[in-house]
Design a protein around this motif. Structure first.
Motif, mmCIF file in Angstrom:
data_model
loop_
_atom_site.group_PDB
_atom_site.id
_atom_site.type_symbol
_atom_site.label_atom_id
_atom_site.label_comp_id
_atom_site.label_asym_id
_atom_site.label_seq_id
_atom_site.Cartn_x
_atom_site.Cartn_y
_atom_site.Cartn_z
ATOM 1 N N ASN A 120 53.874 0.912 4.087
ATOM 2 C CA ASN A 120 54.313 0.001 3.024
ATOM 3 C C ASN A 120 55.468 -0.873 3.480
ATOM 4 N N ARG A 121 56.335 -0.329 4.317
ATOM 5 C CA ARG A 121 57.430 -1.138 4.853
ATOM 6 C C ARG A 121 56.888 -2.276 5.733
ATOM 7 N N ALA A 122 55.863 -1.996 6.534
ATOM 8 C CA ALA A 122 55.256 -3.020 7.374
ATOM 9 C C ALA A 122 54.497 -4.053 6.533
ATOM 10 N N ILE A 123 53.832 -3.602 5.471
ATOM 11 C CA ILE A 123 53.129 -4.527 4.580
ATOM 12 C C ILE A 123 54.129 -5.448 3.897
ATOM 13 N N LYS A 124 55.243 -4.899 3.443
ATOM 14 C CA LYS A 124 56.293 -5.700 2.797
ATOM 15 C C LYS A 124 56.872 -6.713 3.776
ATOM 16 N N LYS A 125 57.040 -6.292 5.020
ATOM 17 C CA LYS A 125 57.566 -7.197 6.047
ATOM 18 C C LYS A 125 56.603 -8.365 6.276
ATOM 19 N N ASP A 126 55.295 -8.087 6.328
ATOM 20 C CA ASP A 126 54.300 -9.150 6.467
ATOM 21 C C ASP A 126 54.312 -10.087 5.269
ATOM 22 N N GLU A 127 54.420 -9.520 4.087
ATOM 23 C CA GLU A 127 54.443 -10.341 2.872
ATOM 24 C C GLU A 127 55.668 -11.255 2.865
ATOM 25 N N ASP A 128 56.822 -10.738 3.257
ATOM 26 C CA ASP A 128 58.033 -11.551 3.322
ATOM 27 C C ASP A 128 57.906 -12.651 4.369
ATOM 28 N N LEU A 129 57.239 -12.355 5.481
ATOM 29 C CA LEU A 129 57.036 -13.352 6.534
ATOM 30 C C LEU A 129 56.139 -14.480 6.033
ATOM 31 N N VAL A 130 55.084 -14.160 5.317
ATOM 32 C CA VAL A 130 54.197 -15.177 4.774
ATOM 33 C C VAL A 130 54.904 -16.025 3.730
ATOM 34 N N LYS A 131 55.726 -15.394 2.897
ATOM 35 C CA LYS A 131 56.483 -16.143 1.882
ATOM 36 C C LYS A 131 57.478 -17.105 2.539
ATOM 37 N N SER A 132 58.102 -16.673 3.628
ATOM 38 C CA SER A 132 59.093 -17.537 4.281
ATOM 39 C C SER A 132 58.401 -18.720 4.971
ATOM 40 N N VAL A 133 57.207 -18.521 5.483
ATOM 41 C CA VAL A 133 56.471 -19.620 6.103
ATOM 42 C C VAL A 133 55.990 -20.582 5.032
ATOM 43 N N ASP A 134 55.613 -20.078 3.859
ATOM 44 C CA ASP A 134 55.173 -20.952 2.766
ATOM 45 C C ASP A 134 56.317 -21.820 2.260
ATOM 46 N N ARG A 135 57.541 -21.306 2.341
ATOM 47 C CA ARG A 135 58.694 -22.106 1.905
ATOM 48 C C ARG A 135 58.937 -23.289 2.838
ATOM 49 N N LEU A 136 58.586 -23.136 4.095
ATOM 50 C CA LEU A 136 58.842 -24.201 5.066
ATOM 51 C C LEU A 136 57.820 -25.342 4.978
ATOM 52 N N ARG A 137 56.697 -25.131 4.350
ATOM 53 C CA ARG A 137 55.685 -26.175 4.252
ATOM 54 C C ARG A 137 56.061 -27.245 3.306
#
Length: 137
Positions: A120-137
């Motif tokens: 779950n910690r790794a899944i949360k880390k992936d989700e946070d990474l995707v959210k941060s990339v979406d903010r940059l678009r």
């Protein structure tokens, strides 16, 4: 994606919950009878349910929120299984004399919970990474 670290953690949980329950005993009674998970219907059902949830969570890699919730549900299932073991050990005959012997199989839900937390910690880390990339678009 299937090559992520949470897939490895979830696969370990599936192996522990689905396979190792037949190799390690849960406890030995005062009469010397060795009890495995296949002998306890509730324990077998909870272990198999945990393995099935882990496998479903592995193949649910496209929906990280659902994968995260399945991991939490699997943790709750393993906590229920651990509570069942504690209840069963404390209420088994011969425990007043301390004669019965606990097996390694009792600790399998604890190991599963540790790997589920890591997944779950790794899944949360992936989700946070995707959210941060979406903010940059």
């Amino acid at each position: 994606m299937l090559q992520r670290i949470q897939t490895v953690y979830l696969l370990i949980v599936a192996i522990i919950s689905g396979g190792l329950i037949f190799a390690f005993n849960l406890w030995t009674t005062a009469e010397g009878t060795v009890v495995y998970a296949k002998d306890e219907v509730l324990a077998l059902g909870l272990f198999v349910g945990s393995a099935i949830l882990a496998i479903i969570s592995i193949f649910n890699f496209k929906n990280r929120k659902s994968q995260f919730m399945l991991g939490r549900l699997n943790m709750i299932l393993n906590l229920i299984l651990l509570g069942f073991f504690v209840y069963r050990i404390l209420n088994s005959p011969g425990e007043a004399n301390g004669v019965s012997e606990k097996g390694v199989g009792i600790f399998l839900p604890v190991i599963s919970i540790v790997f589920l937390v890591l997944a779950n910690r790794a899944i949360k880390k992936d989700e946070d990474l995707v959210k941060s990339v979406d903010r940059l678009r």
